[in-house]
Design a protein around this motif. Sequence first.
Motif, short mmCIF file in Angstrom:
data_model
loop_
_atom_site.label_atom_id
_atom_site.label_comp_id
_atom_site.label_asym_id
_atom_site.label_seq_id
_atom_site.Cartn_x
_atom_site.Cartn_y
_atom_site.Cartn_z
N ARG A 1 3.42 -0.04 -3.40
CA ARG A 1 2.52 0.75 -2.55
C ARG A 1 1.31 -0.09 -2.19
NH1 ARG A 1 -1.21 6.01 -3.92
NH2 ARG A 1 -0.84 7.17 -1.97
N SER B 1 -2.31 -0.62 -0.25
CA SER B 1 -3.49 0.15 0.14
C SER B 1 -4.36 -0.69 1.06
CB SER B 1 -4.31 0.54 -1.09
OG SER B 1 -3.57 1.31 -1.98
N TRP C 1 -2.21 3.88 3.36
CA TRP C 1 -1.24 3.35 2.40
C TRP C 1 0.08 3.05 3.11
CZ3 TRP C 1 -4.18 7.72 1.23
CH2 TRP C 1 -5.07 7.60 0.18
#
Length: 115
Positions: free
Chosen positions: A19, A21, A80
């Motif tokens: 993930r 960011s 994200w």
Amino acid sequence: QVQLVESGGGLVEPGGSLRLSCVASGLTFSSATMRWYRQAPGKEREFVADISTGGTITDYADSVKGRFSITRDNAKNTVWLQMNRLRSDDTAVYYCQARFGLDYWGQGTQVTVSS
């Protein structure tokens, strides 16, 4: 000035998830269209995904549809990129872009998919 700071990259095995960011400052984040791009070694930078200012409209490159998901939280000035079922050809430097009049770019975060 506008700053975009990406994080979350790293080394992951094929089939794994990451993930990314991107935290923005210096702009009215809720008015900026946000995009993710990537650049693999020896290749041109390519579009990955984008999200509308309100977060209701998204678009993806065909190569990542069904595997990646872009979201944003305007209260946190953050966007994200959830990446699932990663493949070796996803290996690249991933860049966050904000379109707010002009285009602003982050410094990039390396994603390496390898066993």
